[in-house]
Each structure stands twice: as C-alpha cells, then as structure tokens.
Write a protein that holds these residues in place. Structure first.
Motif, PDB file in Angstrom:
ATOM      1  N   PRO A   1     -56.531   9.995 126.128  1.00 30.86           N
ATOM      2  CA  PRO A   1     -57.404  10.348 127.251  1.00 30.86           C
ATOM      3  C   PRO A   1     -56.626  10.493 128.553  1.00 30.86           C
ATOM      4  O   PRO A   1     -55.531   9.950 128.700  1.00 30.86           O
ATOM      5  CB  PRO A   1     -58.372   9.156 127.323  1.00 30.86           C
ATOM      6  CG  PRO A   1     -57.660   8.036 126.658  1.00 30.86           C
ATOM      7  CD  PRO A   1     -56.752   8.642 125.640  1.00 30.86           C
ATOM      8  N   GLY A   2     -57.217  11.227 129.471  1.00 32.31           N
ATOM      9  CA  GLY A   2     -56.617  11.399 130.794  1.00 32.31           C
ATOM     10  C   GLY A   2     -55.240  12.025 130.675  1.00 32.31           C
ATOM     11  O   GLY A   2     -55.010  12.917 129.864  1.00 32.31           O
ATOM     12  N   THR A   3     -54.328  11.542 131.482  1.00 29.77           N
ATOM     13  CA  THR A   3     -52.964  12.053 131.393  1.00 29.77           C
ATOM     14  C   THR A   3     -52.057  11.000 130.777  1.00 29.77           C
ATOM     15  O   THR A   3     -50.848  11.041 130.952  1.00 29.77           O
ATOM     16  CB  THR A   3     -52.421  12.419 132.793  1.00 29.77           C
ATOM     17  OG1 THR A   3     -52.556  11.251 133.625  1.00 29.77           O
ATOM     18  CG2 THR A   3     -53.193  13.545 133.414  1.00 29.77           C
ATOM     19  N   LEU A   4     -52.648  10.076 130.054  1.00 31.92           N
ATOM     20  CA  LEU A   4     -51.828   9.050 129.414  1.00 31.92           C
ATOM     21  C   LEU A   4     -50.864   9.713 128.450  1.00 31.92           C
ATOM     22  O   LEU A   4     -51.225  10.652 127.745  1.00 31.92           O
ATOM     23  CB  LEU A   4     -52.710   8.069 128.640  1.00 31.92           C
ATOM     24  CG  LEU A   4     -53.656   7.187 129.445  1.00 31.92           C
ATOM     25  CD1 LEU A   4     -54.437   6.290 128.521  1.00 31.92           C
ATOM     26  CD2 LEU A   4     -52.868   6.352 130.435  1.00 31.92           C
ATOM     27  N   ASP A   5     -49.650   9.239 128.425  1.00 30.70           N
ATOM     28  CA  ASP A   5     -48.716   9.765 127.436  1.00 30.70           C
ATOM     29  C   ASP A   5     -48.300   8.688 126.439  1.00 30.70           C
ATOM     30  O   ASP A   5     -47.491   8.923 125.572  1.00 30.70           O
ATOM     31  CB  ASP A   5     -47.492  10.391 128.111  1.00 30.70           C
ATOM     32  CG  ASP A   5     -46.570   9.349 128.731  1.00 30.70           C
ATOM     33  OD1 ASP A   5     -47.029   8.214 128.953  1.00 30.70           O
ATOM     34  OD2 ASP A   5     -45.409   9.681 128.992  1.00 30.70           O
ATOM     35  N   ARG A   6     -48.849   7.492 126.601  1.00 33.74           N
ATOM     36  CA  ARG A   6     -48.514   6.418 125.669  1.00 33.74           C
ATOM     37  C   ARG A   6     -49.561   5.310 125.778  1.00 33.74           C
ATOM     38  O   ARG A   6     -50.239   5.183 126.785  1.00 33.74           O
ATOM     39  CB  ARG A   6     -47.130   5.856 125.973  1.00 33.74           C
ATOM     40  CG  ARG A   6     -47.058   5.038 127.245  1.00 33.74           C
ATOM     41  CD  ARG A   6     -45.640   4.826 127.732  1.00 33.74           C
ATOM     42  NE  ARG A   6     -45.121   6.028 128.345  1.00 33.74           N
ATOM     43  CZ  ARG A   6     -43.867   6.158 128.809  1.00 33.74           C
ATOM     44  NH1 ARG A   6     -43.002   5.184 128.685  1.00 33.74           N
ATOM     45  NH2 ARG A   6     -43.467   7.275 129.375  1.00 33.74           N
ATOM     46  N   VAL A   7     -49.672   4.547 124.703  1.00 40.42           N
ATOM     47  CA  VAL A   7     -50.513   3.348 124.729  1.00 40.42           C
ATOM     48  C   VAL A   7     -49.626   2.187 124.313  1.00 40.42           C
ATOM     49  O   VAL A   7     -49.093   2.167 123.198  1.00 40.42           O
ATOM     50  CB  VAL A   7     -51.725   3.486 123.788  1.00 40.42           C
ATOM     51  CG1 VAL A   7     -52.442   2.158 123.632  1.00 40.42           C
ATOM     52  CG2 VAL A   7     -52.696   4.537 124.335  1.00 40.42           C
TER      53      VAL A   7
END
Lengths: 504, 1040
Positions: free
Chosen positions: B799-805
């Motif tokens: 989601p959003g501009t997340l590039d990692r969790v």
C-alpha cells in the motif's frame, strides 16, 4: 455440568441473536479505547514538552551553541546531520495526536476550552516542526477522525504559517466560548495553569506573537499585529507556559537536561553535553554592541563554575574538551545542576520575558524606539525576577546597561536587535526558538558578538561563512513517504534557507 | 449475520430430511486379514465397523466375523501396518491384505475435522508420517520431527538451547506481517503452538529462548501426523488454516489386545559448530593493552602468552534421558490408552535444561449399538531453564535507566578477550569478576560463567488438553459426530538478573516475570450422509458447525534494586521500583461448512467444500465471510482400463492419478485492532506522559476487511515398476491479496505502525515426493523416501508508497539488519545497513576518505532457500533396521549478526587487517572528486564503518546434513517368549553427525527471534544465539 454447558454452547451458537453477543468481544479488556478529555490534557502537555520540544531542542542546542560535548567533532555541533534526527517522529506521533484528539472530542462534547488547549499545543508543535524543516504535512496530518494516511502531502511553509496562525485564532475563540461543559483542570490534568483560562488565552496570544514575528524577512511582516498579540499575551510574572518536572520519580519524569533525566546526561565519561560554550559564557560576561566586560548576575544561576579554579569557562563547539576530560575536565563547569538543568527545572514553551522581547523587536522595527526600549527592559527584568536575581542586582545590571549605552544602541535597528537577541538567547536557554532567531539574524556577529563563530571540525559541506539553515528530515519519512519528502540530501536540507528565512 | 441466520435455519431441517429417509439392513461379514508382502495371516488384527464402532480381532488364522450393513465401511488395523478402510459393496466376504506402514494406497488419511479419507480419494496434497517416522529422529519437539520428512515444509530451530522454539512454515509465507505458522490440531481439536514474541519488560524473544508450545506434546503419544499443505486441504478449518494445518492423531487402545510398552533414551549432545575468532590481537583499545577493556583492540599476543579458548571451554556435553510408559488395550466395547512420560534434557550451556512430564489417558466406548463416545485428557508440565540470550536486556526505560541494558550470556563470550581466562569468574571476595570496560568499549556484559548461574530465566508451563467426542449413527447412511475440547495452559516465566550484574541500571539486581494464561475451546458438529446412485456413483455430504473461543491473558511485571541482594523476588524491591502491565485478548469464531464428495466407480472424484466464518475480530459489517473450494481427482490408470484402452494393471505404471483444485480461504484480523487505543507507556527518549496518550505503536483500522488467499494446486501421483516406486508431484500457486497488514507508516501519519488492508504476496512452488522400495525380500528390505520442494514468495504489491515491510522483532544486535519483505522482491528479504553509494554503485566517501553508512537500509539478501531436499533411507536386514535422513537446504542467505558483533568486540577474523592503510575506491561526496586519500583501518573504522557494510555479513546458508541415523535391533520373538515379552527393540541414534556448509558462523539453521516473530520471522538471522548441537541417543523399546 459439562454436558449442559456444551449444550448451551451449541444452542447459543446456533441462535443468531445470541451469536451477535457471542462475537462482541473485540474490545481490548486492558487498553481503553475512549479516554475522557480531562485525562488527556496532561499527556498532551507532557508530550509536547518532553517528547516534541525536547527533541526539537536536543541537537539544535548544539547548533545554537548553548552547550557542547566533551568529545571533538560531535555531529550536532559540527552540523553533520543525517536522516536519523528524530524530532519529526516525536512531534508527529507522541505529541500531535493527543492535541488533535482534544480538539475533536472537546468540540463534540461541548467543552471548547479543551479544544482550545488542544489547538494551542497543536499549533506550537506544527510551528516548531516547520521552523526546522520548512514544508511539512499539516492539511493531511492526523485529524482525529480518519485512519492513518499512508502518504500525507506536504504544505508549503507559507501555508503552514497561515494554518498555525489560524489554529491559534481558533484556540483564542474557543477559550472565549462561555458555554464550556468541563473545566480544564477537572482531573488535575492542567499541570500548567490549573484551569486558569485567562492564562491559556494569553499563552495562545503569546504563540501568535512569536510566529507572526518570525516573518521579519517577509513583506507580510506586520509589527502592529505582533504588538496587538503581545498586548493580549502574558502581562505579568507567573504566567510562563511551563510546569516543573519531578524529582525522585522515574528518570522520564525528571527534566531531560538534568543528571536525573533521560536526556543523556547520566554518563560520567560522555554526557550529551558536558559544559556550556564559550560563546554563551561571553554573552553573560559582556555587553551587547560594545562587547565590554559586564558580568550578568544570572551567570551563576544558569552555569556552574569550573571545579578547578571557580572560573566560568566554556567549550568551543566541535572541539571537545582540549586534552580530554580526564586531564582538563575540571576546567569547565558542568551543564547539569543549573537553573535550566536540575531535575525539577521547567523547560518553558514560552515566557512572559519572551513576549516582551518580541514586543521590543516589533516596536523597534515599527520605529517605536521608546516603546521598544521599555519592552526590552521589562523582558530582561522579568527573566531576572524569574531566576530570583535580587532586585538590587537587577537594578545594578540595568544601570550598567544604561551606562554602556543601551538607549543609544536602540537608535539603530542592529544595535537594538543585538540587545534583544542576546537577551532572548539568555532567557530562552535550550528553547529551539533561539535557532529561529539566529537564522533570522543570519548568525550575525554584529548582533551576537565576536564569539559567535563557525564550529571547529565543521562538516565540510559548509564553506567558511556559510551557516546551517534547516534540518534534514527523518529517514522513516523519507523511506515511507519519499515522493512527498523530495530531496532530503544534507546539501539541500542543511543549506537551503526556509521560506521565512528568505527576503521577499 | 444474515448469512448465518439462513444457514442455521436450513441446516437443521436438512438433517431431519436425511434422517427420515433411512433404510436398515444388518448382515454378518466374514473375511481374512493377511500381510500384503507375504500373504501370511495377521493374528490379532483389529477389525471395526466404522459406523457402529463395534470391533473384533482376527483369530489364529487371521479370520474375523463382524456385524455390518451392506455398504458399511470396515476398518482394519494392525500394529506396524497401515490402517485400511474398505466398504463391502456386495456379498458377505471381505478379505484384506495389510501392508507395512507408509507403503499402500489403501491408506486412510485423517483430513480436516477428523474426516477420514482413503488416500486414493484425496484431491489435494497431504503427507502423513506414522509413529516410527516421528520418534526415530529423537526430537523432543514434534515440529522438529517433521524436518526433512515432508515436502514443502521448512523448519528452523531458534537455537541449540533445550526447549528452544522451532519455526515451521508450509509453502513459504502468505502474510507480510501476520502469522505464517500452520494450525495445529490434536484429535480434532485446535491447540496452541504459539511462541511469545517478548519475554516481558526489557526482554525480546531472542533473549529468553522461549519454546513454541507444540513442544508440550509427547512424540511417543502420537500415532500419526498428517500435514495438510495448502488451503485446499485445510479449507474446512477455516481462517485458522490459511497457512496449512498439522493434524496430529494420538495413539488409541486396540480392541482385544492388552499391551504395556516402555521405551527410553539416553542422549549426549555437544556443540556442533562455532565461529572462528582472530587470535592475533589481545585485549585493549586502539592498539594499546588495557586490562579493563571488554574488547580485543589491543596489541598482538606475545610469543609465550596463553590464548584461552573461552568460547570452546564454555560449552559442556549435555545429557538427556527420556522414559515413556504406556498401557493400552480393550474389550469389544471399550478401548483405552494410558501413558506417562518424563523427558529430562540438559543443555550445552551450563545450568540450562528442559524437562517435560506428561500424562495422558484416552478411552473410547461403544455406549450403544449406534453410539460411540470417547474422550481424552492430557496433562503436561514443561519446565525450561535458560540463560539470557541475544543482546541481553533492552534499555529498561520504564523506570528510567538510560544508556543501560545489555548482558546476554553468549554476547559476553563473543566479547571476552582471549588473553583472559573467562573461567575465573569470581573474585576473592566471591563477587563477579568481569571486565569493567573503558571509553568507547563494547556494551555491558557479565562474565558468561557468572551469568549462567546468576542471570537465569525459567519457564514453567502447566497445560491440559482435553477432548470429548460422540459419534452417533441413527441410520447406516448417516453419521452425526460431535467433538468438543479445550486446551489451556498457564506459563510462569521469570528472568532474574542477580545483584552484582553489570547490566546497566540493574546493578542491584532485577526481575522480570510474566504470567500467561491461554485457552482455546472448540466445539464441532458434523453431520455426514452417504448415498449411492446405482453401482457407479457414491456421494457424501457433510454439514458442519464450528465454534472456537480463544482467550489469552498475561500479566508482566518488572522490578529492580533488590533490598536484600541475595533474594530475587518482586516483593524484594521498593514500590517505586516496580512496574506491572496486563495484556491479553479474546477472539471468537463461528463457522458453518459443507463438504460434498462424489466419485464415479472410484475412478473420478470431485470434492466441493465451502465455509462461512463469523469472526469477532472484524467490524460487524465485515464480520461474515464465505469461501469455497473445488477439487477433483482422476485415477488415470483405472480410467484407461474402464474405457478399454488398457487391460488390467500395467506392470510399468500400475497406478496414476491426476488431481487439481482451486480454493479460496479467508482470514480475519488480530483481536482488538479496529480502534485506536491509549496507553501511558513511556518511550525511553520521551518524557513520562503522566496520563493516557495515543498508542503510537498501533494505529487501529475501523473498517478492516478479511483477507483472502486464492490457491491453485495440481498434482500427479504415480506408482511405477509394479509399485516399487511412488511419485507424487505437486505444483501450486497462491496469491494473498488485500492483506491485513500491520505495517510501518510514515511518522507524519501520527503513528509508527498501523493496521490496514493492502499488499499482495504471491507464492509459487513445486513439491516432489518419491518413495521407492528397490529391494524387498524376506530378510532384506531397502526403502527410501525423497522430499523435494521449492517455493518463492514475492511481494507483488504494497500500500501507499511503501517499498518494504519490516519485521522489527527480527532486528539484530546493533540494529544493523532485520528481516523485511521488499516490493517486487522476496518476502524473505534482509533489510540491512549499507555503505552509501551513488546511482552507479560507486562508494560515496566522507571528506577523510572513509565510506559512510547510508541512512536508509537496503535489501542485502534473500533468506528463502532455492530448494529443500530430505532423503530418508531405510535398510532392514533380518531384525536389524538402519534408517538415516539426509537433509539439504540449498541457497538462502543468512545475516551473520554474530560476526557483526565480533567485529565490534575485535574478535572477528574480518578485523585481522587492522592498522593497514588503504585508499577506498570511490568519490568524495562533498567534492565529487575521485578519492586518493589513504586512510587507516583503525578500531573506529571497524566498529563504526565496517559494521554498516551489510553485504559483508550476508552469507550463503546452504547446508548438507545427516539429520539423523538410527540403528535398531529387534530381539527375535523366540528369545522373548519365555519372558512373556511381546517385543524388545534396542536402538542407537546419531543426530546432526555430519554438517557440510560454507557458512562461517554457527549451524546455519538459525532463527534468532524464535517462532513468535510474525511475517517471515527471524529465520536466517544469526544473532548471538546458543549454537546448535549434535549428539547420540541409546535406548530401548519394550512391550509386554
């Protein structure tokens, strides 16, 4: 019994209405999901102070050259900032939601005074944030209603300033609302003013004066609006927006600048700040403009004498203790244990003294030299009274300033500003507001005296004569909201003046 | 609730309609039970009418006689042989040949909700292990007994400590931040296999060596374990089984035979692999000797100076013993099984142990002609004594120590300079002798020898798992089964740091305690009707209802500064030195499901299943969710026979089956996450709030939707060369969309972590199982089983501009790296510190010419292995049996945080070039000019710069290991008859005797944070854990 309970379980599960109840167990039994307003105010105050303002000030105190670390090339002192400066998160997560919740809930429950307190503190948080970072999310920041926004957009600083002033105006209107259901100190949560709405209103006006005064480089600068705000702001001693920290409780209840606090002063060998700077010492030992010797009676209240010889001596930013702490540590008085750095010391948001000095600047800029001088004198005296300087010494000090030519100095803008800014520096110890002043004054030696120099071991991004203008944003924001953050390189962030720092 | 209401309304009438269309007809069936391998009669085999539960045993000629209606299913079982269920289609004679375990297609598999199915009829991938395969690996933790034996299952130990948690993942992970551990079910009742993420105030999972609670099950009580690998197999378990399910069936009494068995094991373990230290430089700072230094940055060792092997000296051989006794038997109407067990294990670290005592009773009775009732009670006491692991105590900020924390026994060892003998851990005055430390030194550590005795952690678990079940057959075609059970335990966890420790802020002693209560209560009703249409088509429909209620409560408290220094108790600290907090959750799920099966001449099978769940954790509007599964199987060989293309059974391919399935399965939210909560927690870098503030660590989401996994699976099963080789191949894809994420958000959203829907994980993989019997004769048998699997888990969307969790709980010493799933890349990524580079990958150096650590971590590795292979060989020569398992894991990165910590302490071999001068190839960031400045690789460089060069600490984790080898000897019956002994078997087992790997640290099977870490967990994070072990076991099995 077991058979009966199984039977009941089955029947209960098969019955739709019972099923509804059976599944209604999602309220956390240990953590409340709704807190009455009167139990929220204290957290909003403590977090705005001890989380947000403390982190706004922690590294900036080095930039302002209040104090210095014992080791050389300390990164804050030498402006080596990276994206791991966490004022950003402390303001946005620990402080702001608690302010905003009070606004939403206060309005919904017919307690506008809580909403006003929330708005005032919220405005202060956004004000401190924008003064370090420039453009920040305000319109799309936490609103107390919607769920987390994943990529909040940033407002320009010009827009942020409009919103900060609007929030303060709204707060003043809320404090003026006579239909208020719950008093602010209902649960003893108003640790600042014990529910005195007059002081809260004056607090909001004081902040309004401060933020309007920041626009001194802009065409929009309106001295009269500032003077008006000042006239509604604190008008006597005992109104400062501050509260005492606690002694003998946990470390996080104590003043973070003290040796019992959590601020990093407990280490015997490498405390966050070891001693005040020579620049600060010189401000307390000399007169503005002429830089003639004049010992400020506050020096012994704010600072400790060197254990070695009882002298007041300061460190040069970026240099550390020459020769090391083990050898020469006793040549410097420690930061901790002074007026601003004892466990129970307050860490004021804004003071009566600051209001008078803001008024002095506004009057000076509007050409009201006499009014400026009067406000200046009251600002200095108020701070000395706050520090419990004996009245005779206050008079002596003022007379010495008169002798040194303060009245003549106020004939020129820079002469007056030199007095005002040096006194603001002395009266706002550790407050990040000082950094705003120094940038507005372009770190001028004419204003601050010859002791204000670039640090030793300076970050090589800076050339001689070039000063730090803004703060780099936090890595967590850059990683998760990068498109909105934009260029977050040290070169860009640290060297680009903010909107109010550029002349129109 | 509308869906539910409707289902409830039509379910009961449906049962009644089925009931009144009954037909009755009772016959007597006779037959003979023989050994499939040689045709010899099996004496005393159990024969049971599945519908009525009435049982009998075969006589000396292997013959039996039993009452049954035509079409009723009869179950044949015999110890050591695979149980078979067959239906008598016509006539009154039913002869059956039983095969030794694990060989036959008539095998019956326990699938979801206790439904038993012929393996042939399965339309999805499952794999079953019988008791011998479970116990021969000699693992106290049943999770570990599956290692290498089930394709598609990956297991990681968290450390070599006794009772340490093991992490199990089936077909990779489908969840970025949620639980990826399968559901554990014992005799139809879901049980808890959780592992705590934290150990209470100041302690994370890696500090406490917490167990996964599956360790409470006694492997000797287990008859079989069936692994339901994908959502297709597990869909009836509903949302709890989206990660697959482990179905455990316990041993039951056998009608007509009374038997007592006793078995034992005596084991000895030693450490199997340790990292290498540099031995050139001794204690000190910046090249100068300093006897107080905790690290090895001093001068070189002199020629005659002793270099102590502090690491090697520390570990001791560990002894373990196990005793199990069980009695079982029964008459025609009732059977029982009783067992008592004691397991007593010591660790290779002194003063560490794991003890387990368990009692189990289960019984089944034929209450009436068509009513069968049974139940079981299992009591377990597990005790774990461990030492402070990982980086030790976190900065204990609640009471306000700052710059404090530290400790960690193993970290102490990795800090200790080699010129100093750590074994001298007491001063003449009886106090701890440790290293005082100097400026810029490694963190607070106790002398590890002092630490193991004075900073112990203990866990004491008392647990009861209890079940009741009723099976009622009002008519031969209708069965009503009801099952209820509860699993509850209380865990008392205590960590003591004795007065005299050097852990910052706890010098006068500290205690952390957690009291945890957990209960899962389940009720399941299944009504099954069978109907045949003509001779070719058989159908069955099961309708079920399921209620699950879970409750968890934990109280934790912390106190420090003992008044009486020698007495560790929370009562022994002042009131203002104590903190306490309470946590816990409630979660309830109601489900209704249907399972429709049809087959045509046992050649073509279809299976349609559906379930609707109502979960307490979701918003009322989204609380109800429905998901179906469709699957089918075709016995190709029978089909070709049927349509006349082939005639009879082919010698080359006697059996081939194709299967395919599509399944959707839903998952609910964690409990209590829909709204924002408030707390009065103090972060160490902020002031005490003195009241309630918004909880910055968990932003609620009022409108969460259930997440769904869509899975496709297809496979082929074949037997070749007269059945000597069996092949089972599966290909699957899974896509989990709109996940319920608990993810990091930008601080400007006013929270650090928030719940939200979003993100997608795709999994793709293959599994291959081959079992072969190259040689089978009267005196010599050789069989082998091969399990191969490969899985990739890709983060397709965030989601959003997340590039990692990020998986923060899998953060390592110094926060230099953590596990994280990366957008467009692996779910099993490593998020680590890196050196700053420009877009072309050229180093950006500081003005002095040193590399700089980037403020932003990057993906520096992928912990997911390329493939996993398990190969079990079994040789039987007369009464000797030799079995061994080769376990290979190929690929998969490991982050060596232990080596990183060694760099700090100066013991790493990577620091051997210290003092050298080099010119880094890069450009000076501020000037943009190519670097020409020579710099010295000094202590400061290693400790502050090199440690941030993440890729340097990422290593290939490939391993080849002989997981176990076990030799057993069955004393010939002729020798035992006089002693009235039915059987006696002696065995010797070696575990982990061979480990081949290029990994430089400890055993690469590591998972520092244990099983409690969500998402992909801490698998592949080597972080100051207790090293793994190798060992041998000797024991016997006696039955009479």
């Amino acid at each position: 019994m077991k058979r009966i309970s199984i039977f009941i379980l089955v029947v209960a599960a098969l019955t739709a209405s019972a099923c509804q109840d059976f599944l209604d167990v999602n309220a956390d039994p240990n953590n409340p999901q709704d807190i009455p307003l009167e139990s929220r105010l204290i957290g909003a105050i403590t977090m705005t102070n001890g989380a947000s303002m403390w982190r706004a000030a922690r590294e900036v105190a080095a930039v302002c050259q209040y104090a210095a670390a014992p080791t050389a090339a300390n990164s804050a002192e030498t402006w080596r900032f990276s994206a791991s400066n966490f004022f950003w998160q402390n303001a946005y997560t620990w402080a702001i939601p608690n302010c905003v919740d009070m606004v939403v809930k206060g309005k919904a429950e017919g307690s506008p005074h809580f909403a006003g307190a929330g708005r005032t503190l919220e405005a202060l948080n956004f004000g401190m944030l924008t003064d370090q970072y420039g453009n920040i999310p305000v319109s799309e920041a936490y609103d107390g209603i919607t769920t987390a926004r994943l990529t909040p957009a940033f407002d320009t600083q010009e827009e942020v300033y409009k919103q900060v002033i609007a929030k303060l105006d709204e707060a003043i209107a809320l404090f003026n609302d006579p239909n208020n259901a719950k008093g602010l100190n209902l649960d003893n949560g108003d640790i600042m003013y014990k529910g005195d709405i007059n002081k809260w209103r004056r607090f909001a006006y004081a902040l309004k004066a401060r933020y309007l005064n920041h626009l001194s480089k802009k065409k929009a600068y309106n001295p009269q609006a500032i003077i008006d705000a000042c006239s509604n702001a604190f008008n006597a001693d005992g109104m400062d927006a501050e509260y005492p920290y606690l002694d003998n409780a946990s470390a996080t209840d104590a003043n973070p600048w003290s040796d019992k606090g959590y601020g990093g002063f407990t280490s015997a060998t490498a405390p966050r700040y070891f001693s005040y700077t020579q620049f600060f010492v010189d401000l307390l030992k000399t007169t503005p403009v002429t830089n003639a010797p004049l010992l400020d009676p506050r020096i012994g209240i704010i600072m400790n004498k060197a254990p070695l010889d009882g002298e007041y001596r300061g460190l040069i930013p970026g240099q550390g203790v020459p020769g090391g702490v083990a050898t020469n540590g006793n040549r410097y008085g420690r930061v901790t244990g002074g007026f601003y750095s004892r466990p129970t010391s307050p860490f004021p948001f804004i003071t009566y003294s600051e209001v008078k000095l803001i008024e002095a600047e506004a009057r000076l800029r509007s050409g009201d030299r006499t009014g400026a001088l009067a406000a200046y004198q009251e600002g200095v005296r108020a701070n000395m009274r706050r520090l419990a300087v004996p009245a005779a010494q206050i008079n002596d000090y003022w007379n010495a300033l008169v002798t040194a030519g303060v009245q003549q100095h106020f004939n020129t803008l820079n002469g007056g500003l030199s007095h005002i800014m040096r006194q603001k520096f002395i009266t706002q110890v550790f407050n990040p507001e000082t950094w705003v002043d120094m940038r507005r004054m372009d770190y001028s030696q004419e204003i601050y005296g010859p002791s204000l120099k670039q640090p030793i071991n300076l970050n090589p991004l800076f050339v001689p004569g070039e000063w730090i203008r803004g703060m780099i944003m936090e890595g967590n924001e850059e990683v998760r909201n990068g498109a909105n953050v934009g260029d977050n390189s040290p070169t860009f962030r640290l060297k680009t003046p903010l909107w109010w720092d550029t002349k129109d | 609730m509308n869906h539910y209401f409707k289902l409830g309304r039509w379910m009961l009438p449906a049962i009644w309609i089925l009931t009144i269309t009954a037909a009755i007809g009772q016959n007597r069936i006779t037959g003979k039970v023989t050994d499939a391998s040689n045709g010899e009669p099996l004496v005393g085999a159990t024969v049971e009418n599945v519908a009525t539960g009435v049982g009998t045993v075969t006589d000396l000629d292997g013959k039996y006689s039993i009452e049954a209606t035509s079409g009723a299913r009869i179950r044949f079982s015999y110890v050591g042989y695979t149980t078979v269920e067959q239906a008598l289609v016509s006539g009154s004679v039913l002869d059956v040949a039983l095969s030794a375990e694990g060989q036959d297609l008539g095998e019956v598999v326990v699938t979801a909700l206790g439904i038993r199915k012929e393996k042939k009829a399965l339309t999805y991938a499952v794999q079953t292990l019988q008791s011998t395969a479970i116990v021969e690996s000699q693992q106290p933790n049943i999770v570990n007994s599956l290692q290498g034996k089930v394709a598609g299952v990956m297991i990681n130990n968290s450390s070599g400590a006794p009772g340490a948690a093991s992490v199990i993942m089936i077909r990779g992970g489908t969840s970025l931040s949620g639980n990826n551990q399968p559901l554990f079910v014992v005799d139809g009742i879901p049980i808890d296999n959780s592992a705590p993420v934290g150990g209470g105030v100041g302690l994370g999972a890696q500090n406490t060596n917490n167990s996964n609670r599956g360790i409470d099950l006694n492997p000797e009580d287990i008859e079989s374990i069936t692994v339901l690998k994908g959502p297709a197999a597990a869909v009836l378990y509903g949302l709890r089984a989206s990660e697959g399910a482990i179905i455990v069936t316990t041993k039951k009494g056998q009608a007509g035979s009374f038997r007592i068995t006793y078995s034992n094991a005596f084991s000895r373990d030693v450490v199997n692999k340790l990292p290498e230290f540099q031995t050139r430089f001794k204690q000190g700072i910046d090249g100068n000797f300093n006897p107080d230094a905790r690290s090895s940055w001093g001068p070189t060792f002199g020629a005659n100076e002793t270099i102590y092997d502090n690491l090697g000296n520390f570990f001791v051989p560990a002894n373990t013993q196990r005793h199990d006794i069980a009695a079982s038997g029964g008459g025609e109407r009732s059977t029982f099984y009783l067992s008592a067990s004691r397991f007593d294990q010591n660790g290779i670290v002194p003063n560490t142990s794991f003890e387990r005592t368990s009692f189990r009773i289960s019984s089944e009775s034929q209450v009436a002609r068509n009513l069968r009732a049974g139940g079981s009670v299992n009591y377990v006491n597990s005790r774990n004594l461990s030492t402070l692991g990982g980086s030790g105590v976190a900065e204990t900020n609640i009471i306000g120590a700052t710059g404090g924390g530290g400790g960690g026994t193993i970290r102490g060892l990795y800090n200790w300079p080699l010129n100093d003998d750590a074994r001298n851990y007491l001063t003449a005055g009886g106090k701890q002798r440790t290293l005082l430390g100097v400026a810029n030194d490694a963190a607070f550590v106790d002398n590890p020898y002092w630490s193991v005795y004075n900073n112990p952690s203990t866990s004491n678990v008392n647990r009861v798992i209890s079940t009741v079940n009723l099976s009622y057959d009002p008519f031969p075609f209708l069965n009503i089964t009801y099952r209820a059970g509860t699993d509850f335990f209380n865990e008392e966890f205590t960590s003591v740091r004795s007065a005299g420790t050097v852990i910052g802020g706890e010098e006068k002693g500290a205690i952390t305690e957690v009291d945890r209560f957990n209960q899962i209560t389940t009720s399941t009703l299944v009504v099954t009707g069978n109907k045949s249409f003509g001779k070719s088509i058989n159908t069955s429909l099961a309708l079920g209802h399921n209620v699950e209620s879970a409750r968890n409560k934990s109280a934790s408290w912390y106190g420090r500064n003992f008044i009486v220094p020698t007495f560790a108790s929370i009562n022994n600290v002042l009131q203002n030195e104590r903190v306490i907090s309470l946590g816990g959750f409630r979660r309830r799920i109601v489900g209704a499901f249907a399972d429709f099966n049809a087959d045509w001449k046992s050649i073509f099978f279809i299976n349609i299943r559906a379930r609707n769940d109502w979960s307490s954790t979701l918003p009322v509007d989204n609380r109800s969710f429905f998901y179906p599964s469709f699957s089918g199987g075709l016995i190709l060989t029978d089909m070709l026979n049927q349509i006349g293309i082939t005639k009879g059974e082919s010698g080359f391919i006697p059996y081939a089956k194709l299967r395919a399935s599509w399944t959707r399965v839903g998952k609910d939210a964690p409990p209590h996450v829909l709204g924002n909560t408030y707390f009065n927690t103090t972060n160490s870098f902020t002031a005490a709030p003195r009241g309630f503030i918004a909880n910055v660590y968990a932003f609620g989401a009022p409108a969460l939707r259930p997440e769904f996994t869509n899975a496709f699976e297809t496979g082929i099963e074949m037997r070749l060369f007269k059945g000597k080789i069996g092949i089972d191949f599966t290909y699957y894809t899974m896509s989990t969309d709109d996940q319920i994420l608990f993810t990091r958000v930008p601080p400007s959203s006013s929270s650090f972590i928030s719940y939200l829907n979003g993100g997608r994980i795709d999994n793709e993989g293959v599994e291959l199982m081959v079992n072969a019997t190259p040689v089978k004769s009267k005196n010599f048998n050789w069989s082998l089983d091969l399990n191969f699997s490969r899985n990739t888990s890709t983060v397709v969307d965030l989601p959003g501009t997340l590039d990692r969790v990020e998986q923060s709980d899998a953060s390592v010493d110094g926060f230099v790296a953590q596990g994280a799933g990366f957008l467009g890349k692996s779910l099993f990524g490593i998020n680590g510190d890196v050196w700053k580079r420009n877009a072309d990958g050229v180093l950006l150096l500081n003005s002095q010419g040193y590399p700089q650590i980037s403020a932003i971590k990057e993906i520096i590795g992928d912990r997911n292995p390329d493939f996993i292979i398990g190969l079990t060989n079994n040789f039987q020569v007369k009464n000797f049996n030799l079995s061994f398992l080769w376990d290979f894991r190929i690929g998969g990165d490991i982050y060596n945080a232990t080596e990183n910590a060694l760099v700090r302490s100066g013991l790493s071999t990577k620091t051997i070039d210290r003092g050298a001068t080099t010119v880094f190839d890069g450009i000076i960031e501020t000037t943009g000019e190519r670097n020409t400045k020579p710099v010295v690789l000094n202590q400061n460089y290693y400790q502050l710069i090199l440690r941030g060069n993440g890729p340097m600490f990422v290593e290939d984790g490939t391993w080849y290991r002989l997981r176990y080898i076990t030799l057993s000897y069955r004393i010939p019956k002729s020798l035992l008859e006089k002693a009235k002994i039915k059987g006696l078997e002696l065995y010797a087992t070696g575990r982990n005797l061979i480990l081949i790997t290029n990994y430089s640290g400890v055993d690469p099977e590591v998972s520092s944070g244990g099983a409690g870490v969500a998402g992909t967990g801490s698998m592949g994070m080597d972080n100051l854990g207790i090293p793994a072990t190798k060992g041998v076991d000797f024991g016997l099995r006696l039955s009479f």
